[in-house]
Structure formats: structure tokens, C-alpha cells
Design a protein around this motif. Structure first.
Motif, mmCIF file in Angstrom:
data_model
loop_
_atom_site.group_PDB
_atom_site.id
_atom_site.type_symbol
_atom_site.label_atom_id
_atom_site.label_comp_id
_atom_site.label_asym_id
_atom_site.label_seq_id
_atom_site.Cartn_x
_atom_site.Cartn_y
_atom_site.Cartn_z
ATOM 1 N N CYS A 11 22.474 16.121 25.532
ATOM 2 C CA CYS A 11 23.531 16.848 24.855
ATOM 3 C C CYS A 11 23.232 16.943 23.372
ATOM 4 O O CYS A 11 22.279 16.341 22.869
ATOM 5 C CB CYS A 11 24.895 16.205 25.096
ATOM 6 N N TYR A 12 24.077 17.672 22.662
ATOM 7 C CA TYR A 12 23.935 17.847 21.228
ATOM 8 C C TYR A 12 25.320 17.793 20.600
ATOM 9 O O TYR A 12 26.261 18.421 21.094
ATOM 10 C CB TYR A 12 23.276 19.200 20.928
ATOM 11 N N GLU A 38 19.252 27.312 23.383
ATOM 12 C CA GLU A 38 19.806 27.193 24.730
ATOM 13 C C GLU A 38 20.656 28.417 25.021
ATOM 14 O O GLU A 38 21.525 28.778 24.223
ATOM 15 C CB GLU A 38 20.731 25.976 24.844
ATOM 16 N N TYR A 39 20.400 29.057 26.163
ATOM 17 C CA TYR A 39 21.300 30.116 26.602
ATOM 18 C C TYR A 39 22.638 29.492 26.950
ATOM 19 O O TYR A 39 22.700 28.372 27.464
ATOM 20 C CB TYR A 39 20.746 30.841 27.831
ATOM 21 N N LEU A 40 23.704 30.210 26.684
ATOM 22 C CA LEU A 40 25.043 29.750 27.034
ATOM 23 C C LEU A 40 25.411 30.351 28.383
ATOM 24 O O LEU A 40 25.757 31.533 28.472
ATOM 25 C CB LEU A 40 26.050 30.141 25.951
ATOM 26 N N GLY A 41 25.265 29.550 29.418
ATOM 27 C CA GLY A 41 25.540 30.017 30.771
ATOM 28 C C GLY A 41 24.573 31.115 31.162
ATOM 29 O O GLY A 41 23.404 31.086 30.819
ATOM 30 N N LYS A 42 25.086 32.123 31.854
ATOM 31 C CA LYS A 42 24.255 33.255 32.270
ATOM 32 C C LYS A 42 24.447 34.442 31.335
ATOM 33 O O LYS A 42 24.110 35.568 31.669
ATOM 34 C CB LYS A 42 24.601 33.649 33.702
ATOM 35 N N SER A 43 24.972 34.177 30.149
ATOM 36 C CA SER A 43 25.232 35.237 29.174
ATOM 37 C C SER A 43 23.964 35.555 28.375
ATOM 38 O O SER A 43 22.936 34.894 28.516
ATOM 39 C CB SER A 43 26.344 34.794 28.211
ATOM 40 N N ASP A 44 24.068 36.554 27.511
ATOM 41 C CA ASP A 44 22.979 36.916 26.603
ATOM 42 C C ASP A 44 23.062 36.142 25.289
ATOM 43 O O ASP A 44 22.280 36.385 24.380
ATOM 44 C CB ASP A 44 23.021 38.419 26.285
ATOM 45 N N TYR A 45 24.019 35.229 25.172
ATOM 46 C CA TYR A 45 24.202 34.470 23.940
ATOM 47 C C TYR A 45 23.294 33.247 23.946
ATOM 48 O O TYR A 45 23.165 32.554 24.953
ATOM 49 C CB TYR A 45 25.658 34.043 23.769
ATOM 50 N N ILE A 46 22.680 33.006 22.789
ATOM 51 C CA ILE A 46 21.792 31.856 22.663
ATOM 52 C C ILE A 46 22.249 31.028 21.463
ATOM 53 O O ILE A 46 22.520 31.571 20.395
ATOM 54 C CB ILE A 46 20.312 32.289 22.549
ATOM 55 N N ALA A 47 22.397 29.726 21.696
ATOM 56 C CA ALA A 47 22.787 28.796 20.641
ATOM 57 C C ALA A 47 21.527 28.119 20.115
ATOM 58 O O ALA A 47 20.722 27.617 20.901
ATOM 59 C CB ALA A 47 23.756 27.751 21.195
ATOM 60 N N MET A 48 21.365 28.115 18.802
ATOM 61 C CA MET A 48 20.200 27.483 18.185
ATOM 62 C C MET A 48 20.659 26.378 17.250
ATOM 63 O O MET A 48 21.675 26.521 16.559
ATOM 64 C CB MET A 48 19.375 28.531 17.453
ATOM 65 N N PHE A 49 19.894 25.295 17.259
ATOM 66 C CA PHE A 49 20.267 24.116 16.477
ATOM 67 C C PHE A 49 19.042 23.245 16.274
ATOM 68 O O PHE A 49 17.960 23.538 16.783
ATOM 69 C CB PHE A 49 21.395 23.337 17.173
ATOM 70 N N ASN A 50 19.215 22.140 15.552
ATOM 71 C CA ASN A 50 18.136 21.210 15.265
ATOM 72 C C ASN A 50 17.806 20.388 16.513
ATOM 73 O O ASN A 50 18.559 19.509 16.911
ATOM 74 C CB ASN A 50 18.540 20.294 14.104
ATOM 75 N N GLY A 51 16.658 20.659 17.116
ATOM 76 C CA GLY A 51 16.243 19.968 18.339
ATOM 77 C C GLY A 51 15.974 18.492 18.153
ATOM 78 O O GLY A 51 15.987 17.731 19.121
ATOM 79 N N ASP A 52 15.758 18.068 16.906
ATOM 80 C CA ASP A 52 15.541 16.637 16.652
ATOM 81 C C ASP A 52 16.825 15.829 16.820
ATOM 82 O O ASP A 52 16.788 14.594 16.850
ATOM 83 C CB ASP A 52 14.996 16.420 15.236
ATOM 84 N N LYS A 53 17.956 16.514 16.925
ATOM 85 C CA LYS A 53 19.251 15.836 17.037
ATOM 86 C C LYS A 53 19.773 15.765 18.478
ATOM 87 O O LYS A 53 20.902 15.352 18.703
ATOM 88 C CB LYS A 53 20.293 16.550 16.170
ATOM 89 N N ILE A 54 18.951 16.136 19.437
ATOM 90 C CA ILE A 54 19.352 16.069 20.846
ATOM 91 C C ILE A 54 19.498 14.616 21.268
ATOM 92 O O ILE A 54 18.665 13.773 20.935
ATOM 93 C CB ILE A 54 18.329 16.803 21.741
ATOM 94 N N ILE A 55 20.562 14.350 22.000
ATOM 95 C CA ILE A 55 20.833 12.992 22.504
ATOM 96 C C ILE A 55 20.490 12.955 23.984
ATOM 97 O O ILE A 55 20.982 13.776 24.765
ATOM 98 C CB ILE A 55 22.317 12.614 22.302
ATOM 99 N N ASN A 56 19.653 12.011 24.372
ATOM 100 C CA ASN A 56 19.330 11.796 25.780
ATOM 101 C C ASN A 56 20.153 10.614 26.278
ATOM 102 O O ASN A 56 20.216 9.577 25.624
ATOM 103 C CB ASN A 56 17.841 11.489 25.951
ATOM 104 N N PHE A 57 20.808 10.811 27.411
ATOM 105 C CA PHE A 57 21.559 9.701 28.013
ATOM 106 C C PHE A 57 21.240 9.666 29.494
ATOM 107 O O PHE A 57 20.554 10.558 30.009
ATOM 108 C CB PHE A 57 23.064 9.807 27.727
ATOM 109 N N GLY A 58 21.723 8.677 30.204
ATOM 110 C CA GLY A 58 21.359 8.423 31.593
ATOM 111 C C GLY A 58 21.279 9.615 32.518
ATOM 112 O O GLY A 58 20.327 9.771 33.263
ATOM 113 N N THR A 59 22.252 10.514 32.464
ATOM 114 C CA THR A 59 22.285 11.620 33.421
ATOM 115 C C THR A 59 21.986 12.978 32.800
ATOM 116 O O THR A 59 22.152 14.002 33.449
ATOM 117 C CB THR A 59 23.662 11.685 34.113
ATOM 118 N N GLY A 60 21.582 13.020 31.553
ATOM 119 C CA GLY A 60 21.294 14.319 30.951
ATOM 120 C C GLY A 60 21.044 14.275 29.463
ATOM 121 O O GLY A 60 20.696 13.245 28.892
#
Length: 136
Positions: free
Chosen positions: A86-87, A62-84
Motif C-alpha cells: 500500500c501507499y 498504478e491504474y485506478l481499477g479498470k479506468s483510464d486514470y493513473i495515480a503516480m507517486f513516490n515508489g520509495d514510499k510503498i509499504i509492504n505488509f503480510g498480505t500486500g
């Protein structure tokens, strides 16, 4: 810088001189590893490559905002909730510029941490509150 180690244990197969390389690294060059709990550390290039190799099958970026920084992590740990989505956990942050990933240097660490922290939200589950990285 190399150091010479000599081993003589009356073992003709393994005895002899061996150059042992000392690993040095630039103090402020690497990837930022930061958790949603606020803890952080710097990983050198060797550790960064190891982490990226291990994320190969499950990685999500995931890009962090409009910056050139990218955060990488285990996609299997993403939490889905009613409005979006998160990790919760730790991420490794690199810079994506000129169509390639590169290590952070100097002020990049503070800027990347600031971008990461600006994307944190609080979620509640089973009466407990957690800081989480909001995903777009």
C-alpha cells in the motif's frame, strides 16, 4: 494577454520596456492531487510537469481499477505488509488514453477521485490507523 512594464532606474544595461505575460489557465483542466487523508486540489499544466519531472527517478504508477486514470507517486514510499502493498500520502492523477498521459477535464476530477477512494483501505501500525491506497 501581455502587460507592458517599463523600468527606468538610470541603468542602461537593465532599463527598458518588458512585456510581462499574465498566466491564465482553464478553470477545470489539470491533474488531481489527492491524499489518502481525503484532501485534494487541482494542479495546472505547469505544476503537473514540474511534479512529473521530480518523480522521474522515484515515480511509480498504478491504474485506478479498470479506468483510464493513473495515480503516480513516490515508489520509495510503498509499504509492504503480510498480505500486500500500500501507499500512504498524496498522488497525482492523470488520464492515460491513446498511448499518452493527458490532463483531466470536467467530470474527470470527480470520477478519478471516486476511483481513488474506492481503492483506499485501513491499515494499523503501532496502534494507529491510517487510510492507504491498496496497490495491486
Amino acid at each position: 494577454m501581455k502587460t507592458l512594464n517599463v523600468t527606468i532606474e538610470l541603468d542602461p544595461v537593465n532599463d527598458g520596456a518588458v512585456f510581462a505575460e499574465n498566466r491564465f489557465k482553464k478553470k477545470e483542466e489539470g491533474a488531481l492531487i489527492i491524499g489518502t487523508n481525503g484532501e485534494s486540489r487541482i494542479a495546472d499544466a505547469l505544476e503537473t510537469n514540474s511534479i512529473l519531472d521530480r518523480l522521474n527517478e522515484v515515480g511509480h504508477g498504478e491504474y485506478l481499477g479498470k479506468s483510464d486514470y493513473i495515480a503516480m507517486f513516490n515508489g520509495d514510499k510503498i509499504i509492504n505488509f503480510g498480505t500486500g502493498r500500500c501507499y500512504i500520502g498524496s498522488v497525482i492523477i492523470l488520464k492515460y488514453a491513446h498511448e499518452k498521459l493527458s490532463l483531466l477535464e470536467g467530470e474527470d476530477f470527480q470520477e478519478a477521485a471516486k476511483e481513488f477512494e474506492s481503492r483506499l483501505i485501513t491499515i494499523v501500525g503501532d496502534g494507529q490507523e491510517f487510510s492507504a491506497l491498496e496497490l495491486i
